[in-house]
Design an enzyme around this catalytic site. Sequence first.
Site, PDB file in Angstrom:
ATOM      1  N   GLU A 181       0.808  -1.215   0.000  1.00 11.52           N
ATOM      2  CA  GLU A 181       0.000   0.000   0.000  1.00 11.52           C
ATOM      3  C   GLU A 181       0.849   1.276   0.000  1.00 11.52           C
ATOM      4  O   GLU A 181       0.492   2.259  -0.625  1.00 11.52           O
ATOM      5  CB  GLU A 181      -0.939   0.017   1.222  1.00 11.52           C
ATOM      6  N   THR A 192      -5.570   1.689   9.739  1.00  8.10           N
ATOM      7  CA  THR A 192      -4.682   2.737  10.280  1.00  8.10           C
ATOM      8  C   THR A 192      -5.449   3.719  11.174  1.00  8.10           C
ATOM      9  O   THR A 192      -4.930   4.193  12.181  1.00  8.10           O
ATOM     10  CB  THR A 192      -3.976   3.486   9.126  1.00  8.10           C
ATOM     11  N   ASP A 241      -0.438  -5.318   3.162  1.00  8.61           N
ATOM     12  CA  ASP A 241      -0.907  -4.108   3.834  1.00  8.61           C
ATOM     13  C   ASP A 241      -0.236  -4.092   5.203  1.00  8.61           C
ATOM     14  O   ASP A 241      -0.541  -4.921   6.065  1.00  8.61           O
ATOM     15  CB  ASP A 241      -2.439  -4.124   3.981  1.00  8.61           C
ATOM     16  N   ILE A 274      -0.311  -2.059   7.764  1.00 10.97           N
ATOM     17  CA  ILE A 274      -1.302  -1.868   8.839  1.00 10.97           C
ATOM     18  C   ILE A 274      -2.648  -1.688   8.157  1.00 10.97           C
ATOM     19  O   ILE A 274      -2.868  -0.693   7.463  1.00 10.97           O
ATOM     20  CB  ILE A 274      -1.000  -0.627   9.715  1.00 10.97           C
ATOM     21  N   ASP A 275      -3.532  -2.646   8.315  1.00  5.55           N
ATOM     22  CA  ASP A 275      -4.885  -2.487   7.788  1.00  5.55           C
ATOM     23  C   ASP A 275      -5.767  -2.053   8.952  1.00  5.55           C
ATOM     24  O   ASP A 275      -5.952  -2.794   9.919  1.00  5.55           O
ATOM     25  CB  ASP A 275      -5.406  -3.790   7.178  1.00  5.55           C
ATOM     26  N   ASP A 313      -5.998  -4.818   0.814  1.00 10.03           N
ATOM     27  CA  ASP A 313      -6.980  -4.949   1.907  1.00 10.03           C
ATOM     28  C   ASP A 313      -7.525  -6.372   1.987  1.00 10.03           C
ATOM     29  O   ASP A 313      -7.914  -6.822   3.065  1.00 10.03           O
ATOM     30  CB  ASP A 313      -8.175  -4.014   1.684  1.00 10.03           C
TER      31      ASP A 313
HETATM   32  C1  IPD Z   1      -8.851   0.583   5.210  1.00 12.64           C
HETATM   33  C2  IPD Z   1      -9.577  -0.397   6.087  1.00 12.64           C
HETATM   34  C3  IPD Z   1     -11.049  -0.042   6.149  1.00 12.64           C
HETATM   35  C4  IPD Z   1     -11.669  -0.013   4.762  1.00 12.64           C
HETATM   36  C5  IPD Z   1     -10.907   0.965   3.872  1.00 12.64           C
HETATM   37  C6  IPD Z   1      -9.433   0.586   3.823  1.00 12.64           C
HETATM   38  P1  IPD Z   1      -6.259   1.133   5.732  1.00 12.64           P
HETATM   39  O1  IPD Z   1      -7.470   0.231   5.111  1.00 12.64           O
HETATM   40  O2  IPD Z   1      -9.467  -1.720   5.624  1.00 12.64           O
HETATM   41  O3  IPD Z   1     -11.757  -0.972   6.917  1.00 12.64           O
HETATM   42  O4  IPD Z   1     -13.005   0.402   4.856  1.00 12.64           O
HETATM   43  O5  IPD Z   1     -11.454   0.920   2.571  1.00 12.64           O
HETATM   44  O6  IPD Z   1      -8.744   1.514   3.027  1.00 12.64           O
HETATM   45  O7  IPD Z   1      -6.237   2.423   4.964  1.00 12.64           O
HETATM   46  O8  IPD Z   1      -6.525   1.328   7.150  1.00 12.64           O
HETATM   47  O9  IPD Z   1      -5.092   0.276   5.424  1.00 12.64           O
HETATM   48 CA    CA Z   2      -5.982  -1.420   4.172  1.00 12.38          CA
HETATM   49 CA    CA Z   3      -2.884   0.167   5.317  1.00  8.69          CA
END
Ligand code: IPD
Ligand code: CA
Ligand code: CA
Length: 268
Positions: free
Chosen positions: A71, A94, A89, A91-92, A217
């Site tokens: 990402e 963030t 990813d 950190i999913d 994701d």
């Molecule tokens: C997000 C998370 C969130 C989802 C967003 C993503 P991130 O990832 O997975 O639940 O609704 O579409 O972008 O930006 O925290 O890696």
């Molecule tokens: Ca993510």
């Molecule tokens: Ca992320």
Amino acid sequence: MDDAIRKKLFQNAKVWVYEAGDKIREQIHQQFKVDTKSNANDLVTEVDQSTEQYFQKQIKSHYPNHQLLGEEGYGDNVQSLDGTVWIVDPIDGTMNFVHQKRNFAISVGIYHDGVGEIGIIYNVMEDVLYTAVKGEGAFRNDKKLDLLSNEVQLETSIIALNSSLACENKRVNERKIQQLIKDSRGTRSYGSAALEFAFIAEGILDGYITMKLAPWDFAAGYILLNEVGGITVQANREPVNLLEGNTIVASNKQISERLLTDYIELKE
Ligand code: IPD
Ligand code: CA
Ligand code: CA
């Protein structure tokens, strides 16, 4: 992919995910820089960046021929799924990482010639590791997860939804989503797509719908869910695409059909 190669790859990936988790836990209560990306609520921290850099270093030093789709942009400009591709990813969730200091995950999906081989999702603060290796089932730590039951009815299901259903160019008929909120047992929004996939695989959540998701994701979650007999498709029933943005409907087969038929009407 050869079994022995896959086994070693899985071992390495697991060690690196645990190490990355240790580093995140060390930094979480220190001061870290928070920036925004595409909009004021699209957050990135130096911990996201350093975690992806850590994976980049490990992958490139052990597997120079593998590609990394990450990402935060420290990987390669991946244009095809030929060969072995790590989709990471760091950190999913963030926003949860910054605001809640919990409810986020590291997500690592490894594909070979487009086939999902290994999926790892690490709930860092709970120290729960979800893993899946193609053809070997899915695990929550050391416990093998059951196949999803197709007996679950929508009326007794919990479905994860998020703001993309209202915001993403209003692509869905919101009345039908309102009806889904009424008809299902309950809805949730956890803020980490990777964890939402892991929870479906674990059987503590029954479905997840979103109108916008990047490959990193769901790359690991897709493999995890496959291994427990779940299904992930786009809202128009097309297969997911690991090289671009997707709409996503993830759940067991029966609920998937019900969601697609009765509740998801695209306005395109
Ligand atoms: C997000 C998370 C969130 C989802 C967003 C993503 P991130 O990832 O997975 O639940 O609704 O579409 O972008 O930006 O925290 O890696
Ligand atoms: Ca993510
Ligand atoms: Ca992320």
